[in-house]
Write an enzyme that holds these catalytic residues in place. Structure first.
Site, PDB file in Angstrom:
ATOM      1  CG  HIS A  21      -1.784   1.166   1.384  1.00  0.00           C
ATOM      2  ND1 HIS A  21      -3.112   1.164   1.018  1.00  0.00           N
ATOM      3  CD2 HIS A  21      -1.527   2.427   1.857  1.00  0.00           C
ATOM      4  CE1 HIS A  21      -3.633   2.356   1.259  1.00  0.00           C
ATOM      5  NE2 HIS A  21      -2.693   3.145   1.776  1.00  0.00           N
ATOM      6  CD  GLU A  22       1.704   3.736   3.605  1.00  0.00           C
ATOM      7  OE1 GLU A  22       2.131   4.786   3.094  1.00  0.00           O
ATOM      8  OE2 GLU A  22       0.585   3.658   4.144  1.00  0.00           O
ATOM      9  CG  HIS A  70       0.327   6.118  -0.693  1.00  0.00           C
ATOM     10  ND1 HIS A  70      -0.736   6.641  -1.391  1.00  0.00           N
ATOM     11  CD2 HIS A  70      -0.213   5.467   0.379  1.00  0.00           C
ATOM     12  CE1 HIS A  70      -1.868   6.334  -0.789  1.00  0.00           C
ATOM     13  NE2 HIS A  70      -1.575   5.601   0.295  1.00  0.00           N
TER      14      HIS A  70
END
Length: 488
Positions: free
Chosen positions: A140-141, A144
């Site tokens: 997920h990170e 980003h």
């Protein structure tokens, strides 16, 4: 008791770690080298939290994001489309749960279900759960971070943390850079995390569907099942019972080629009448250890002495004698004979054959578990006890040195990825304070409504109303989920 002990140990660990950290930071001689160690390693200790922060991966992010900028921009644009659709769908799902609850409709299938180790998460599954959380959070990170590089937003660093028991990850972006870029570019960054969670779900589903093909060089399936573990002190444990690595091909005459077959065969043995075995009357006389028959407290007839564990009492009739007789016969050799219901089912010289049936109560069965490469194992008891005594796998290894549990580990990990990564995508995209949905909503309003709602104050008001509504919606669902878990 075990849950209380685990919580006490967890709290004790964090208390000791926090006190030790405070002591080292304030000690006159140790504080300077301790701060150096923290700075060099990137570690930091807070209340029930341990963090690791690094800038080591920044160059990797820059190299990867810059070399495929156009392709990644298209990739994250698709993520924006997914994020906007997922936001609407997630809010509808959460609203539906609340409406069903108010109308007193069944709410067993929650959109959000709190996972509590020892409550609704078995302790032997906690490693899968925590590892899955870590993998989902890292990817997920990373979404980003890579999206930020593509949009020319500086990445300050990347980190992993443990909060109490639960792992997570974070990426440190330059807020100044992020706030000045256009809304569409902001959306690519904000939606990248939930987009990657959704991609994990798709990949896990694909692996699960094609797992038999991936395992084909090492395992075969569809012909038997492998025993991966036997419950200690269960009815089939011990030197003469089932062991880890045994390959089961049948129960009596019922063929077992999968775990579903195993379950069906056990259910069939419960539903059918007790099966008999054809045996010559002369053999009954030769192998007889019979004592005077008597009725036990469970209602079945016993005719074997207590000193034997290889013989059981059989009742039988013959063609020449219709009255019910009892005889103590060896269970193994008797169970290997032709099956029958009545004496007439027995072939060859019917006049000298009998159909012997184990003298058991209505719930007990004598089952013959057929194994590959070794003699069958006899089970005497309730069929459900057999079901709960062993763990099985549909995948049988070609060679003994191939791990038995590998298919189960892969299957379980994929199922956890599908469940948790999907839940994280739905949760994070909700327009709620402190979640990705908060920033997605802000950028979406600026992108789509700036030409319609001219003043910034009105757009901010709309943003605040929708954000408050999403926060209340999510909070209400969490309360409902906790109520279902602990109260109902």
């Amino acid at each position: 008791m075990l849950q209380t002990t685990a919580i006490a140990l967890l709290l004790g660990f964090w208390s000791i770690l926090y006190l030790l950290d405070s002591f080292l930071k304030t000690h006159q001689r140790l504080s300077v080298p301790y701060f150096r160690i923290l700075h060099y390693t990137g570690l930091s200790v807070c209340v029930v939290q341990l963090r690791w922060y690094t800038t080591y991966f920044n160059r990797c992010f820059i190299r990867f994001g810059s070399s495929r900028a156009q392709l990644l921009k298209t990739w994250f644009t698709i993520g924006v489309i997914f994020g906007v659709i997922a936001m609407v769908v997630s809010m509808l799902l959460l609203l539906m749960v609340i409406i069903n609850t108010l109308m007193q409709q069944p709410v067993e299938q929650q959109v959000l279900t709190p996972v509590m180790p020892g409550v609704n998460l078995p302790m032997n599954q906690i490693v899968y759960y925590l590892l899955t959380l870590l993998v989902c959070a890292v990817f997920h990170e990373l979404g980003h971070a890579i999206a930020a590089i593509c949009e020319e937003v500086h990445v300050n660093g990347f980190g992993i943390f443990i909060l109490a028991l639960y792992p997570g990850a974070f990426v440190d972006l330059s807020t100044d850079h992020l706030q000045v870029i256009p809304p569409i570019r902001q959306l690519r960054i904000y939606c990248a995390g939930v987009w990657h969670n959704f991609v994990i779900v798709i990949l896990a589903i694909m692996v699960l569907l094609f797992l038999p093909l991936f395992l084909l060089p090492f395992y075969y399936s569809g012909h038997a099942v492998a025993i991966t573990d036997v419950v200690e002190n269960s009815p089939v444990s011990g030197p003469k019972g089932l062991t880890r690595g045994d390959i089961v091909t049948g129960i009596d005459t019922c063929r077992v080629s999968s775990i579903n077959d195993w379950v069906n065969c056990i259910n069939l043995s419960r539903e059918e009448d007790i099966m008999g075995f054809c045996i010559p009357l002369s053999n009954i006389d030769l192998t007889d250890m019979t004592i005077p028959a008597y009725v036990t407290t469970t209602g079945n007839v016993e005719c074997c002495p207590n000193i034997t564990n290889t013989h059981i009492c059989f009742g039988y009739t013959s063609v020449t004698n219709s009255s019910l007789l009892h005889s103590c016969l060896p269970a193994r050799s008797t169970s290997e004979r032709q099956h029958c219901n009545v004496a007439d089912d027995c072939n060859n010289s019917k006049s000298s054959m009998a159909c012997v049936k184990p003298s058991l109560d209505n719930s007990t069965r004598l089952l013959r578990i057929v194994l590959q490469g070794r003699p069958p194992v006899l089970f005497l008891g309730h069929p459900l006890d057999l079901f709960h005594s062993v763990y099985l796998s549909n995948y049988v290894p070609y060679w003994s040195y191939i791990p038995l549990n590998l298919p189960y580990i892969l299957e379980t990990f994929c199922k956890y990825l599908i469940s948790l990564s999907g839940a994280l995508a739905i949760l994070n995209v909700v327009p709620c304070y402190a979640l990705d949905g908060q920033w997605i909503l802000s950028a979406l309003i600026e992108l789509t409504l700036k030409s319609v709602i001219k003043t910034h104050e009105k757009r901010t008001l709309l943003y605040t109303v929708v954000l408050s509504y999403g926060t209340l919606l999510l909070g209400a669902n969490i309360i409902i989920a906790l109520w279902v878990l602990f109260v109902r």
